[in-house]
Scaffold this motif. Sequence first.
Motif, short mmCIF file in Angstrom:
data_model
loop_
_atom_site.label_atom_id
_atom_site.label_comp_id
_atom_site.label_asym_id
_atom_site.label_seq_id
_atom_site.Cartn_x
_atom_site.Cartn_y
_atom_site.Cartn_z
N GLY A 1 48.63 36.54 30.82
CA GLY A 1 47.77 37.12 29.80
C GLY A 1 47.07 38.34 30.37
N SER A 2 46.22 38.94 29.59
CA SER A 2 45.60 40.19 30.04
C SER A 2 44.48 39.91 31.05
CB SER A 2 45.03 40.95 28.84
OG SER A 2 44.01 40.21 28.20
N PHE A 3 44.31 40.85 31.97
CA PHE A 3 43.20 40.81 32.91
C PHE A 3 42.76 42.24 33.18
CE2 PHE A 3 47.23 40.41 35.13
CZ PHE A 3 47.20 41.42 36.08
N THR A 4 41.52 42.40 33.62
CA THR A 4 40.93 43.72 33.80
C THR A 4 40.80 44.06 35.27
OG1 THR A 4 39.65 43.48 31.74
CG2 THR A 4 38.91 45.16 33.31
N LEU A 5 41.37 45.18 35.66
CA LEU A 5 41.20 45.72 37.01
C LEU A 5 40.08 46.74 36.97
CD1 LEU A 5 44.97 46.36 37.83
CD2 LEU A 5 43.59 44.41 38.55
N SER A 6 39.19 46.68 37.94
CA SER A 6 38.07 47.63 37.96
C SER A 6 37.81 48.07 39.39
CB SER A 6 36.82 47.00 37.34
OG SER A 6 36.46 45.80 38.00
N TRP A 7 37.37 49.30 39.52
CA TRP A 7 37.01 49.90 40.79
C TRP A 7 35.94 50.95 40.52
CZ3 TRP A 7 41.52 50.33 38.16
CH2 TRP A 7 41.84 51.58 37.62
N LEU B 1 48.27 51.91 40.18
CA LEU B 1 46.90 52.28 39.86
C LEU B 1 46.80 53.79 39.67
CD1 LEU B 1 45.09 50.08 42.56
CD2 LEU B 1 45.47 49.53 40.14
N PRO B 2 45.93 54.26 38.80
CA PRO B 2 45.78 55.71 38.61
C PRO B 2 45.09 56.39 39.77
CG PRO B 2 44.22 54.52 37.23
CD PRO B 2 45.12 53.49 37.84
N ASP B 3 44.35 55.62 40.58
CA ASP B 3 43.63 56.17 41.73
C ASP B 3 43.92 55.31 42.96
OD1 ASP B 3 42.14 58.10 40.08
OD2 ASP B 3 41.07 56.33 39.33
N ALA B 4 43.79 55.92 44.13
CA ALA B 4 43.83 55.16 45.38
C ALA B 4 42.44 54.59 45.64
CB ALA B 4 44.28 56.04 46.53
N LYS C 1 44.89 30.16 34.94
CA LYS C 1 46.20 30.61 35.38
C LYS C 1 46.28 30.55 36.90
CE LYS C 1 47.64 31.61 31.25
NZ LYS C 1 48.77 30.89 30.63
N THR C 2 47.51 30.40 37.41
CA THR C 2 47.73 30.19 38.83
C THR C 2 48.37 31.43 39.46
OG1 THR C 2 48.03 27.83 38.47
CG2 THR C 2 48.80 28.71 40.57
N LEU C 3 47.68 31.99 40.44
CA LEU C 3 48.15 33.16 41.17
C LEU C 3 48.75 32.71 42.50
CD1 LEU C 3 48.23 36.29 41.32
CD2 LEU C 3 45.97 36.19 42.38
N CYS C 4 50.00 33.14 42.77
CA CYS C 4 50.73 32.69 43.96
C CYS C 4 50.64 33.67 45.13
CB CYS C 4 52.20 32.49 43.63
SG CYS C 4 52.51 31.41 42.24
N ASN C 5 50.61 34.95 44.82
CA ASN C 5 50.71 35.93 45.88
C ASN C 5 50.07 37.25 45.44
OD1 ASN C 5 51.68 36.69 48.53
ND2 ASN C 5 53.20 37.96 47.50
N VAL C 6 49.44 37.93 46.39
CA VAL C 6 48.84 39.24 46.15
C VAL C 6 49.27 40.17 47.28
CG1 VAL C 6 46.71 40.56 45.87
CG2 VAL C 6 46.81 38.20 45.05
N ALA C 7 49.73 41.35 46.93
CA ALA C 7 50.03 42.37 47.93
C ALA C 7 49.55 43.72 47.42
CB ALA C 7 51.52 42.43 48.22
N VAL C 8 49.11 44.58 48.32
CA VAL C 8 48.71 45.93 47.94
C VAL C 8 49.52 46.92 48.78
CG1 VAL C 8 46.39 45.26 47.22
CG2 VAL C 8 46.77 45.98 49.58
N TYR C 9 49.71 48.12 48.23
CA TYR C 9 50.55 49.13 48.89
C TYR C 9 49.87 50.49 48.83
CZ TYR C 9 54.06 45.51 48.63
OH TYR C 9 54.72 44.32 48.77
N THR C 10 49.97 51.19 49.95
CA THR C 10 49.49 52.57 49.99
C THR C 10 50.49 53.45 49.25
OG1 THR C 10 50.62 52.86 52.10
CG2 THR C 10 48.30 52.22 52.19
N PHE D 1 44.67 51.99 48.82
CA PHE D 1 45.95 51.53 48.25
C PHE D 1 46.03 51.96 46.80
CE2 PHE D 1 42.94 48.01 47.86
CZ PHE D 1 43.09 47.60 46.54
N SER D 2 47.26 52.20 46.35
CA SER D 2 47.46 52.74 44.99
C SER D 2 48.38 51.87 44.14
CB SER D 2 48.03 54.16 45.07
OG SER D 2 49.21 54.19 45.83
N ALA D 3 48.77 50.71 44.66
CA ALA D 3 49.62 49.81 43.88
C ALA D 3 49.28 48.37 44.24
CB ALA D 3 51.09 50.09 44.15
#
Length: 339
Positions: free
Chosen positions: A32-38, A57-60, A74-83, A20-22
């Motif tokens: 606030g800020s958070f860090t995505l890592s792969w 995302l810069p990469d899939a 902080k409270t997260l309600c929903n997460v979705a990813v997309y190809t 997935f790329s998004a």
Amino acid sequence: TTKKVLQSGQSLRILSRYPFSALYLEWDDIPGSFTLSWEGGSMTAGREGFLHDYIQLPDAVTDLSFTFDTQPDKTLCNVAVYTAGRVPEGVQDWKTPCDKADILVFPTHSDDDVYFFGPMIAYYAIERQLTVQTAFMVDHNDVTRRHERLDGLWELGVRHYPILGDAPDLGIGALNAGLYYYRNNDIYGWQIEQIRRFQPLVVVGHDLDGEYGNAGHKVNAHYLTMSVPDAADPSKHPASAQKYGTWNTPKLYLHLYELNNWKLDVNTPMRGDPEGRTPIQVADAALDCHVTQGGVGGSVSQSDFNKVWDCRPFGLYRSLVGYDTQADVMDNIRPGQWR
């Protein structure tokens, strides 16, 4: 209704069979800020403060973690990813508030933007492809209404994230009472700052009588009649004048104002809408987003017999370019003259 509270330093990991790329996140509060890592990369997100946040995302990837950096929880309600490819229509890829607005609308509450300004916003945002910025006087404590506001604005064709004031939602009637109860909120100064920041060609506000008598609407419109001309005066709220400069807005419209008035055409299908809907049909779809306000299955009003809810009439309260010759807020405005 299912939510996850993320604590500072806590990580959430997402695994997928398909790259997935998004990423699309919905928060109950500004994250606030958070860090995505792969594997082989990372990025910082959340700085824009969007409650509904689409992240390209810069990469899939198939394995992604993000770590929440800031206090408090902080409270997260929903997460979705997309190809890779085109994302569904309902995914809200918000832009930051605009640099310069063609039209700056000042609703008081979440859903006022739909009931009273919805067809106008839809027409100018979707059909005319103009830049519409919204600035809400009230930011509701009910977090559900914050989600409804974003969903409704997106349906109306607005793509620039709304500005929110800090005034409370007070259910009072008379203007004098409203001015008293809102005395600790500098609504006048806040309006001046937004006008100077966005340099609109047109400002649109509520009925001076508060439509159905709502004091918040009255207070908002009352101050707007002063803040629009005073935004051009550097001696009024000099801090925002120093930050943004001054701005003399060419036109101010108020809902239901009886002088220099006309009715917006809300029933002609829009070529700019993929479904060919009319402005009021788009507004009705946006109203469905306001579940807590009973909007589902409802309709924005256009009625000569229920005038206070009629979404069509607007009057030109102040103009630097003369009277209108047609039912168009951009009438007589040449953008190159002002920019």
